[in-house]
Design a protein around this motif. Structure first.
Motif, mmCIF file in Angstrom:
data_model
loop_
_atom_site.group_PDB
_atom_site.id
_atom_site.type_symbol
_atom_site.label_atom_id
_atom_site.label_comp_id
_atom_site.label_asym_id
_atom_site.label_seq_id
_atom_site.Cartn_x
_atom_site.Cartn_y
_atom_site.Cartn_z
ATOM 1 N N ARG A 239 40.802 31.139 40.243
ATOM 2 C CA ARG A 239 40.490 30.700 41.608
ATOM 3 C C ARG A 239 41.768 30.579 42.447
ATOM 4 O O ARG A 239 41.768 30.909 43.642
ATOM 5 C CB ARG A 239 39.730 29.375 41.581
ATOM 6 N N LYS A 240 42.845 30.127 41.833
ATOM 7 C CA LYS A 240 44.106 30.017 42.559
ATOM 8 C C LYS A 240 44.581 31.381 43.041
ATOM 9 O O LYS A 240 45.003 31.537 44.197
ATOM 10 C CB LYS A 240 45.162 29.379 41.651
ATOM 11 N N TYR A 241 44.494 32.393 42.177
ATOM 12 C CA TYR A 241 44.997 33.720 42.520
ATOM 13 C C TYR A 241 44.094 34.452 43.498
ATOM 14 O O TYR A 241 44.574 35.238 44.322
ATOM 15 C CB TYR A 241 45.177 34.558 41.246
ATOM 16 N N THR A 242 42.791 34.248 43.393
ATOM 17 C CA THR A 242 41.849 35.006 44.223
ATOM 18 C C THR A 242 41.447 34.276 45.493
ATOM 19 O O THR A 242 40.905 34.887 46.415
ATOM 20 C CB THR A 242 40.573 35.333 43.429
ATOM 21 N N GLY A 243 41.683 32.972 45.553
ATOM 22 C CA GLY A 243 41.257 32.197 46.710
ATOM 23 C C GLY A 243 39.786 31.841 46.697
ATOM 24 O O GLY A 243 39.273 31.248 47.664
ATOM 25 N N ILE A 244 39.091 32.172 45.621
ATOM 26 C CA ILE A 244 37.667 31.847 45.506
ATOM 27 C C ILE A 244 37.510 30.345 45.279
ATOM 28 O O ILE A 244 38.226 29.747 44.469
ATOM 29 C CB ILE A 244 37.024 32.658 44.368
ATOM 30 N N ARG A 245 36.583 29.747 45.968
ATOM 31 C CA ARG A 245 36.376 28.304 45.866
ATOM 32 C C ARG A 245 35.040 27.940 45.221
ATOM 33 O O ARG A 245 34.738 26.759 45.037
ATOM 34 C CB ARG A 245 36.457 27.671 47.264
ATOM 35 N N ALA A 246 34.248 28.922 44.911
ATOM 36 C CA ALA A 246 32.928 28.655 44.328
ATOM 37 C C ALA A 246 33.071 27.950 42.987
ATOM 38 O O ALA A 246 34.045 28.158 42.250
ATOM 39 C CB ALA A 246 32.155 29.960 44.154
ATOM 40 N N GLY A 247 32.095 27.120 42.671
ATOM 41 C CA GLY A 247 32.078 26.459 41.377
ATOM 42 C C GLY A 247 31.787 27.443 40.261
ATOM 43 O O GLY A 247 31.182 28.498 40.476
ATOM 44 N N VAL A 248 32.230 27.096 39.058
ATOM 45 C CA VAL A 248 32.061 27.971 37.896
ATOM 46 C C VAL A 248 31.465 27.165 36.751
ATOM 47 O O VAL A 248 31.972 26.086 36.401
ATOM 48 C CB VAL A 248 33.407 28.577 37.446
ATOM 49 N N GLN A 249 30.397 27.698 36.180
ATOM 50 C CA GLN A 249 29.793 27.123 34.981
ATOM 51 C C GLN A 249 30.176 27.989 33.795
ATOM 52 O O GLN A 249 29.936 29.195 33.782
ATOM 53 C CB GLN A 249 28.269 27.069 35.103
ATOM 54 N N ILE A 250 30.796 27.359 32.787
ATOM 55 C CA ILE A 250 31.190 28.059 31.571
ATOM 56 C C ILE A 250 30.437 27.448 30.397
ATOM 57 O O ILE A 250 30.546 26.241 30.151
ATOM 58 C CB ILE A 250 32.705 27.941 31.308
ATOM 59 N N ASN A 251 29.676 28.247 29.707
ATOM 60 C CA ASN A 251 29.021 27.820 28.465
ATOM 61 C C ASN A 251 29.684 28.574 27.319
ATOM 62 O O ASN A 251 29.711 29.815 27.324
ATOM 63 C CB ASN A 251 27.525 28.116 28.494
ATOM 64 N N LEU A 252 30.218 27.826 26.379
ATOM 65 C CA LEU A 252 31.038 28.419 25.326
ATOM 66 C C LEU A 252 30.441 28.121 23.953
ATOM 67 O O LEU A 252 30.266 26.960 23.588
ATOM 68 C CB LEU A 252 32.464 27.866 25.414
ATOM 69 N N GLU A 253 30.147 29.179 23.216
ATOM 70 C CA GLU A 253 29.691 29.047 21.828
ATOM 71 C C GLU A 253 30.850 29.411 20.916
ATOM 72 O O GLU A 253 31.252 30.576 20.830
ATOM 73 C CB GLU A 253 28.497 29.958 21.542
ATOM 74 N N LYS A 254 31.410 28.389 20.250
ATOM 75 C CA LYS A 254 32.571 28.598 19.394
ATOM 76 C C LYS A 254 32.141 29.085 18.010
ATOM 77 O O LYS A 254 31.356 28.436 17.320
ATOM 78 C CB LYS A 254 33.358 27.299 19.236
ATOM 79 N N ASN A 255 32.673 30.240 17.614
ATOM 80 C CA ASN A 255 32.502 30.765 16.270
ATOM 81 C C ASN A 255 33.846 30.965 15.576
ATOM 82 O O ASN A 255 33.907 31.010 14.355
ATOM 83 C CB ASN A 255 31.745 32.094 16.312
#
Length: 293
Positions: free
Chosen positions: A75-91
């Motif tokens: 977001r810092k590099y692109t200037g995008i301000r939209a929220g981000v949802q990350i769902n992470l499945e750790k294997n």
């Protein structure tokens, strides 16, 4: 919602040349992606938050997590301000020498590039990822590469050699920083092993590759964590095959040229120990997003 796979890596060679003035170590190593992977789902949020949900309660979900750091940096590099949802499945096991956290960060960068259609190249994403960690640039591309500098200077290698990888996870936490600090000047090398390994890979010499695997840090980790050395000795006695360590450890691995041999080794180990996983080499992953889900 987009899905990206975050592939683990093993070190086929790892040489340390010197300690740098910036406190890091100069390395020369051959890194190889394998098909063991975390699953990273990405989506936009209606607010401006970066939220990470994951299936492992012992892993932080705040800014200490490299996946969150990657989203913040994107977001810092692109200037995008939209929220981000990350769902992470750790294997991928945590702190195991398999670059799980770095690969998660790389997957977030690749995925957000697709999600927001920002059109950044893999090289641009790799430059961005180098600010997060030395292994992140490699994890952007995946496949095989000689990594130099702190690990962020890459010479990518395309080769026809396909090997199966038996992974054994000692249930031990190993501090990468402590292992690097324990290196002595006598551990530093001038003759690196990467070129010999690359030649064997290019010639598809599946019999030679397992015997060319080299990790200058292995004896340091074995000395600091005797249980890992004992497990390696047990694996070698069962498989009658060379046993190696990835990164600073503690994950151990054996290489097999055929799926039949790999299955025989896997079955033999499963009879006497836990945490054994059968994997294999994977090639370039930088453009291998899994699409929408």
């Amino acid at each position: 919602m987009l899905l990206e796979r975050a592939y683990a890596k093993i070190n086929l060679t790892l040489d340390v040349l010197r300690r740098r003035p910036d406190g890091y170590h100069e390395v020369d190593m051959v890194m190889q992606s394998i098909d063991l992977s975390d699953l990273v789902w990405l989506d936009c949020r209606s607010d401006s938050e970066i939220v990470l949900d994951l299936n492992a309660g012992h892993i932080p979900s705040d800014e200490r997590n490299l996946a969150v750091q990657a989203a913040m940096l994107f977001r810092k590099y692109t200037g995008i301000r939209a929220g981000v949802q990350i769902n992470l499945e750790k294997n991928i096991p945590v702190a195991a020498g398999l670059a799980g956290g770095s690969s998660d960060a790389a997957a977030v960068l690749r995925g957000l590039n697709r999600l927001f259609d920002t059109g950044l190249t893999s090289d641009e994403l790799a430059d961005m990822g180098a600010e997060i960690g030395s292994d992140v640039p490699f994890c952007i591309y995946g496949g095989t590469a000689i990594a130099r500098g702190r690990g962020e200077v890459l010479e990518r290698i395309a080769h026809p050699c396909h090997l199966y990888v038996l992974l054994i996870y000692p249930r031990v936490f190993v501090s990468t920083a402590d292992i690097y600090q324990a290196l002595q000047p006598t551990d530093f090398v001038t003759a690196v092993q990467s070129e010999r390994m690359v030649q064997a890979l290019m010639e598809q010499d599946v019999d030679a590759v397992p015997y060319l695997v080299h990790n200058v840090m292995q004896h340091v980790t074995f000395a600091a964590y005797p249980g890992v050395k004992q497990l390696a000795d047990k694996v070698e006695s069962v498989t009658r095959h060379p046993v190696h360590m990835s990164g600073s450890g503690p994950t151990l691995f054996c290489l097999a040229p055929t799926v039949q041999q790999a299955n025989r080794m896997y079955n033999a180990l499963r009879g006497v120990m836990r945490d054994v996983h059968l994997s294999h080499f994977v090639s370039n992953i930088s453009n291998s997003g899994d699409g929408e889900v």
